[in-house]
Design a protein around this motif. Sequence first.
Motif, PDB file in Angstrom:
ATOM      1  N   VAL A 117     -16.564  17.509   6.060  1.00 24.48           N
ATOM      2  CA  VAL A 117     -16.155  16.559   7.101  1.00 24.48           C
ATOM      3  C   VAL A 117     -14.966  17.065   7.917  1.00 24.48           C
ATOM      4  N   LYS A 118     -14.407  18.182   7.527  1.00 24.76           N
ATOM      5  CA  LYS A 118     -13.230  18.713   8.207  1.00 24.76           C
ATOM      6  C   LYS A 118     -13.533  18.957   9.684  1.00 24.76           C
ATOM      7  N   GLY A 119     -12.651  18.475  10.529  1.00 29.05           N
ATOM      8  CA  GLY A 119     -12.842  18.631  11.965  1.00 29.05           C
ATOM      9  C   GLY A 119     -13.626  17.494  12.601  1.00 29.05           C
ATOM     10  N   ARG A 120     -14.255  16.660  11.782  1.00 29.18           N
ATOM     11  CA  ARG A 120     -15.037  15.525  12.301  1.00 29.18           C
ATOM     12  C   ARG A 120     -14.427  14.189  11.901  1.00 29.18           C
ATOM     13  N   PHE A 121     -13.858  14.116  10.713  1.00 27.72           N
ATOM     14  CA  PHE A 121     -13.291  12.869  10.193  1.00 27.72           C
ATOM     15  C   PHE A 121     -11.763  12.965  10.193  1.00 27.72           C
ATOM     16  N   THR A 122     -11.124  11.813  10.387  1.00 28.03           N
ATOM     17  CA  THR A 122      -9.668  11.737  10.335  1.00 28.03           C
ATOM     18  C   THR A 122      -9.253  10.539   9.507  1.00 28.03           C
ATOM     19  N   ILE A 123      -8.439  10.783   8.498  1.00 27.20           N
ATOM     20  CA  ILE A 123      -7.895   9.700   7.689  1.00 27.20           C
ATOM     21  C   ILE A 123      -6.493   9.378   8.181  1.00 27.20           C
ATOM     22  N   SER A 124      -6.169   8.097   8.192  1.00 28.21           N
ATOM     23  CA  SER A 124      -4.837   7.670   8.604  1.00 28.21           C
ATOM     24  C   SER A 124      -4.500   6.383   7.867  1.00 28.21           C
ATOM     25  N   ARG A 125      -3.250   5.983   7.969  1.00 29.48           N
ATOM     26  CA  ARG A 125      -2.845   4.746   7.309  1.00 29.48           C
ATOM     27  C   ARG A 125      -1.772   4.063   8.131  1.00 29.48           C
ATOM     28  N   ASP A 126      -1.750   2.743   8.031  1.00 29.79           N
ATOM     29  CA  ASP A 126      -0.712   1.922   8.639  1.00 29.79           C
ATOM     30  C   ASP A 126      -0.140   1.082   7.511  1.00 29.79           C
ATOM     31  N   ASN A 127       0.948   1.549   6.950  1.00 29.77           N
ATOM     32  CA  ASN A 127       1.502   0.852   5.784  1.00 29.77           C
ATOM     33  C   ASN A 127       2.021  -0.536   6.137  1.00 29.77           C
ATOM     34  N   ALA A 128       2.428  -0.732   7.371  1.00 28.98           N
ATOM     35  CA  ALA A 128       2.890  -2.058   7.788  1.00 28.98           C
ATOM     36  C   ALA A 128       1.742  -3.071   7.767  1.00 28.98           C
ATOM     37  N   LYS A 129       0.524  -2.558   8.002  1.00 22.26           N
ATOM     38  CA  LYS A 129      -0.654  -3.423   7.990  1.00 22.26           C
ATOM     39  C   LYS A 129      -1.408  -3.341   6.666  1.00 22.26           C
TER      40      LYS A 129
ATOM     41  N   LEU B  63       0.801  -1.215   0.000  1.00 25.87           N
ATOM     42  CA  LEU B  63       0.000   0.000   0.000  1.00 25.87           C
ATOM     43  C   LEU B  63       0.837   1.269   0.000  1.00 25.87           C
ATOM     44  N   ILE B  64       2.069   1.182   0.454  1.00 26.52           N
ATOM     45  CA  ILE B  64       2.895   2.390   0.564  1.00 26.52           C
ATOM     46  C   ILE B  64       3.138   3.029  -0.796  1.00 26.52           C
ATOM     47  N   SER B  65       2.931   2.277  -1.866  1.00 24.98           N
ATOM     48  CA  SER B  65       3.146   2.829  -3.200  1.00 24.98           C
ATOM     49  C   SER B  65       1.976   3.674  -3.690  1.00 24.98           C
ATOM     50  N   TYR B  66       0.885   3.720  -2.903  1.00 26.27           N
ATOM     51  CA  TYR B  66      -0.345   4.313  -3.382  1.00 26.27           C
ATOM     52  C   TYR B  66      -0.824   5.479  -2.532  1.00 26.27           C
TER      53      TYR B  66
END
Length: 126
Positions: A64-76, A29-32
């Motif tokens: 959605v600003k201030g209510r939603f948070t996007i994150s990623r765990d490339n190891a997972k 996923l880290i490539s994307y």
Amino acid sequence: QVQLVESGGGLVQAGGSLRLSCAASGRTLISYFMGWFRQAPGKEREFVAAISRSGSNTYYADSVKGRFTISRDNAKNTVYLQMNSLKPEDTAVYYCAADRDIIISSMTSTKPYDYWGQGTQVTVSS
């Protein structure tokens, strides 16, 4: 090829929270560059949030600003969308999407994204 599978949707009362997950397989996923979109009945699919490959840059729709948070765990190989203070107007099918070579100015459009998940339903009751 990248296969994306969303999970975590459901029914929640207004003001509640949900965390969506998007698990990737087939490629690292880290490539994307990753995005979340949503589509309500009778409406076009719209941009919700996006995150850069490293996770250092995030982008949000004004709604959605201030209510939603996007994150990623490339190891997972997983991307998340934490949704707080949910409103009935957040009701939609939520999709994650991936692209290797996106141009930042076009990230809110569905067109650049090469890979899509099947979607997960989020319903917010009033």
